[in-house]
Design an enzyme around this catalytic site. Structure first.
Site, PDB file in Angstrom:
ATOM      1  CB  SER A  18       6.258 -47.227 -16.446  1.00 56.10           C
ATOM      2  OG  SER A  18       5.459 -46.370 -17.356  1.00 56.10           O
ATOM      3  CB  SER A  20       3.626 -45.351 -20.019  1.00 54.39           C
ATOM      4  OG  SER A  20       3.828 -44.101 -19.167  1.00 54.39           O
ATOM      5  CB  THR A  65      10.556 -41.271 -16.750  1.00 59.00           C
ATOM      6  OG1 THR A  65      10.014 -41.145 -15.299  1.00 59.00           O
ATOM      7  CG2 THR A  65      11.070 -42.974 -16.899  1.00 59.00           C
ATOM      8  CE  LYS A  69      10.092 -36.852 -16.893  1.00 57.47           C
ATOM      9  NZ  LYS A  69       9.160 -36.355 -16.356  1.00 57.47           N
ATOM     10  CG  ASP A 105       6.106 -34.246 -17.807  1.00 60.07           C
ATOM     11  OD1 ASP A 105       5.284 -35.266 -17.720  1.00 60.07           O
ATOM     12  OD2 ASP A 105       7.428 -34.236 -17.148  1.00 60.07           O
ATOM     13  CB  ALA A 141       7.596 -34.253 -10.949  1.00 59.15           C
TER      14      ALA A 141
HETATM   15  P1  NAP Z   1      12.997 -36.087  -8.239  1.00 56.38           P
HETATM   16  O1  NAP Z   1      13.316 -35.100  -9.405  1.00 56.38           O
HETATM   17  O2  NAP Z   1      13.985 -37.246  -7.531  1.00 56.38           O
HETATM   18  O3  NAP Z   1      12.654 -34.908  -7.150  1.00 56.38           O
HETATM   19  C1  NAP Z   1      12.226 -35.147  -5.794  1.00 56.38           C
HETATM   20  C2  NAP Z   1      11.748 -33.828  -5.082  1.00 56.38           C
HETATM   21  O4  NAP Z   1      11.180 -34.463  -3.890  1.00 56.38           O
HETATM   22  C3  NAP Z   1      13.044 -33.163  -4.789  1.00 56.38           C
HETATM   23  O5  NAP Z   1      12.603 -31.895  -4.622  1.00 56.38           O
HETATM   24  C4  NAP Z   1      13.471 -33.715  -3.518  1.00 56.38           C
HETATM   25  O6  NAP Z   1      13.989 -32.799  -2.359  1.00 56.38           O
HETATM   26  C5  NAP Z   1      12.066 -34.090  -2.747  1.00 56.38           C
HETATM   27  N1  NAP Z   1      12.117 -35.121  -1.822  1.00 56.38           N
HETATM   28  C6  NAP Z   1      12.713 -36.456  -1.942  1.00 56.38           C
HETATM   29  N2  NAP Z   1      12.358 -37.109  -1.009  1.00 56.38           N
HETATM   30  C7  NAP Z   1      11.951 -36.240  -0.071  1.00 56.38           C
HETATM   31  C8  NAP Z   1      11.676 -36.551   1.349  1.00 56.38           C
HETATM   32  N3  NAP Z   1      11.996 -37.560   2.247  1.00 56.38           N
HETATM   33  N4  NAP Z   1      11.129 -35.476   2.041  1.00 56.38           N
HETATM   34  C9  NAP Z   1      11.096 -34.089   1.404  1.00 56.38           C
HETATM   35  N5  NAP Z   1      11.284 -34.205   0.274  1.00 56.38           N
HETATM   36  C10 NAP Z   1      11.719 -35.100  -0.436  1.00 56.38           C
HETATM   37  O7  NAP Z   1      11.546 -36.725  -8.373  1.00 56.38           O
HETATM   38  P2  NAP Z   1      10.522 -36.268  -9.599  1.00 56.38           P
HETATM   39  O8  NAP Z   1      10.843 -36.640 -10.889  1.00 56.38           O
HETATM   40  O9  NAP Z   1      10.170 -34.858  -9.561  1.00 56.38           O
HETATM   41  O10 NAP Z   1       9.315 -37.150  -9.015  1.00 56.38           O
HETATM   42  C11 NAP Z   1       8.487 -36.757  -7.824  1.00 56.38           C
HETATM   43  C12 NAP Z   1       7.081 -37.562  -7.633  1.00 56.38           C
HETATM   44  O11 NAP Z   1       6.355 -37.223  -8.648  1.00 56.38           O
HETATM   45  C13 NAP Z   1       7.433 -38.890  -7.692  1.00 56.38           C
HETATM   46  O12 NAP Z   1       6.795 -39.384  -6.569  1.00 56.38           O
HETATM   47  C14 NAP Z   1       6.886 -39.248  -8.990  1.00 56.38           C
HETATM   48  O13 NAP Z   1       6.638 -40.523  -8.934  1.00 56.38           O
HETATM   49  C15 NAP Z   1       5.736 -38.398  -9.040  1.00 56.38           C
HETATM   50  N6  NAP Z   1       5.512 -38.020 -10.564  1.00 56.38           N
HETATM   51  C16 NAP Z   1       4.246 -38.312 -11.195  1.00 56.38           C
HETATM   52  C17 NAP Z   1       4.217 -38.380 -12.511  1.00 56.38           C
HETATM   53  C18 NAP Z   1       2.825 -38.407 -13.016  1.00 56.38           C
HETATM   54  O14 NAP Z   1       2.649 -38.622 -14.151  1.00 56.38           O
HETATM   55  N7  NAP Z   1       1.727 -38.488 -12.133  1.00 56.38           N
HETATM   56  C19 NAP Z   1       4.993 -37.557 -13.195  1.00 56.38           C
HETATM   57  C20 NAP Z   1       6.364 -37.587 -12.503  1.00 56.38           C
HETATM   58  C21 NAP Z   1       6.745 -37.599 -11.322  1.00 56.38           C
HETATM   59  P3  NAP Z   1      15.774 -32.083  -2.617  1.00 56.38           P
HETATM   60  O15 NAP Z   1      15.390 -31.363  -3.730  1.00 56.38           O
HETATM   61  O16 NAP Z   1      15.716 -31.428  -1.240  1.00 56.38           O
HETATM   62  O17 NAP Z   1      16.220 -33.774  -2.632  1.00 56.38           O
END
Ligand code: NAP
Length: 284
Positions: A18, A20, A65, A69, A105, A141
């Site tokens: 992180s 943060s 995180t 969450k 968020d 996210a």
């Molecule tokens: P998450 O809860 O694990 O959700 C991941 C999502 O991506 C799900 O919808 C999943 O689909 C999909 N996915 C995963 N692998 C995939 C693949 N190989 N091909 C297609 N779809 C795929 O993760 P999250 O917390 O939402 O985080 C998602 C991204 O956002 C991460 O890269 C994280 O680092 C980033 N993020 C950034 C911030 C920021 O502050 N900038 C904040 C939060 C998150 P399924 O539902 O089909 O499994």
């Protein structure tokens, strides 16, 4: 000796990656607030104990995180209405022994889009009226993002997720308060282009390798006013962002979201305006 220093930290599993602590600590130091931002690696079994520890008098609260969450909600005393609607808490505030849950968020994403010149401001609220938002992913996210985009009045919301039923479940929840057009897809290759489109990647695709969540051919359908936002910030330039820029589209990575959600958390903990420039310098 008892220290006056307050504690605050990030609860998750993993947390070592992180950014943060970097910008939160800079903010505390800049305002002369005696506090230390820590990384609290917390496997699921240890979550109740970790949350209980936030009730100590020396604790401001925490950020939350992956993957906690949603799991923290029943462990808290009060949930802010927006966090309750979204069903996810990323900020916990300790007030006199009680724990309050918030979601920064969602408003953080709108502030990030605003920083990139996307949307209009009306009475301090971001309006995305007339825009089409295409959200890739339906995980944690994406949850905050979909409520933020719907709340900002996007005309059309397309949720694209490889497991269609997960997108449909999210759509069913947001639909209760949303009057716009809402569609779910599992195949990005059938996406049609709309004017004033915002494409947001909320999947990890592009984080661990050079793959893109959108085929280049799909991206080529979109007009030059399209804005591409990749929530990934490490690497700073993903394959999706490179493709977008090569086509002359406006594009940005997720650092601005990290910054703004963190600045909103800082204000909730301290009651002070976050020193955004200090935080930005520490982060970028
Ligand atoms: P998450 O809860 O694990 O959700 C991941 C999502 O991506 C799900 O919808 C999943 O689909 C999909 N996915 C995963 N692998 C995939 C693949 N190989 N091909 C297609 N779809 C795929 O993760 P999250 O917390 O939402 O985080 C998602 C991204 O956002 C991460 O890269 C994280 O680092 C980033 N993020 C950034 C911030 C920021 O502050 N900038 C904040 C939060 C998150 P399924 O539902 O089909 O499994």
């Amino acid at each position: 000796m008892i220290s006056d220093k307050r504690r605050v930290g990030l609860i998750g599993d993993p947390v070592a990656h992180s950014y943060s602590p970097r910008f939160q600590q800079a903010a505390f130091d800049a305002l002369g607030i005696e506090a230390h931002y820590e990384l609290w690696h917390t496997p699921a079994l240890q979550l109740p104990m970790r949350i209980q520890s936030l009730r100590n008098i020396d604790c401001f609260g925490a950020n939350v995180t992956i993957p906690h969450k949603q799991a923290v909600l029943p462990l808290l005393d009060h949930i802010d209405p927006l966090a309750a609607r979204i069903g996810a808490v990323n900020t916990i505030v300790h007030r006199a022994g009680l724990l309050w849950g918030y979601n920064t968020d969602a408003p953080g994403l709108l502030l990030a889009l605003q920083e990139h010149g996307v949307g209009e401001q009306h009475n301090k609220a971001t309006s995305l009226k007339g825009c089409t938002a295409i959200l890739l992913g339906a995980g944690g996210a994406a949850r905050g993002a979909v409520f933020a985009l719907a709340g900002a009045g996007v005309e059309r919301l397309l949720l694209v997720n490889r497991h269609l039923e997960r997108a449909q479940m999210l759509a069913a929840q947001v639909q209760q308060d949303y009057a716009g057009i809402l569609l779910c897809l599992d195949d990005p290759s059938v996406l049609a282009a709309y004017p004033d489109s915002i494409i947001i990647n909320a999947t990890p695709t592009g984080m661990h390798d050079d793959s893109s969540p959108l085929p280049a051919e799909v991206l080529s359908r979109f007009a030059p006013d399209t804005f591409i936002y990749d929530m990934i910030y490490n690497p700073a330039e993903t394959s999706l962002l490179r493709q977008a820029r090569a086509r002359g589209l406006r594009a940005a990575n997720g650092l601005s979201l990290l910054l703004h959600q963190g600045a909103l958390s800082f204000t909730l903990w301290t009651g002070r305006e976050a020193p955004l420039d200090v935080m930005r310098t520490a982060l970028y």
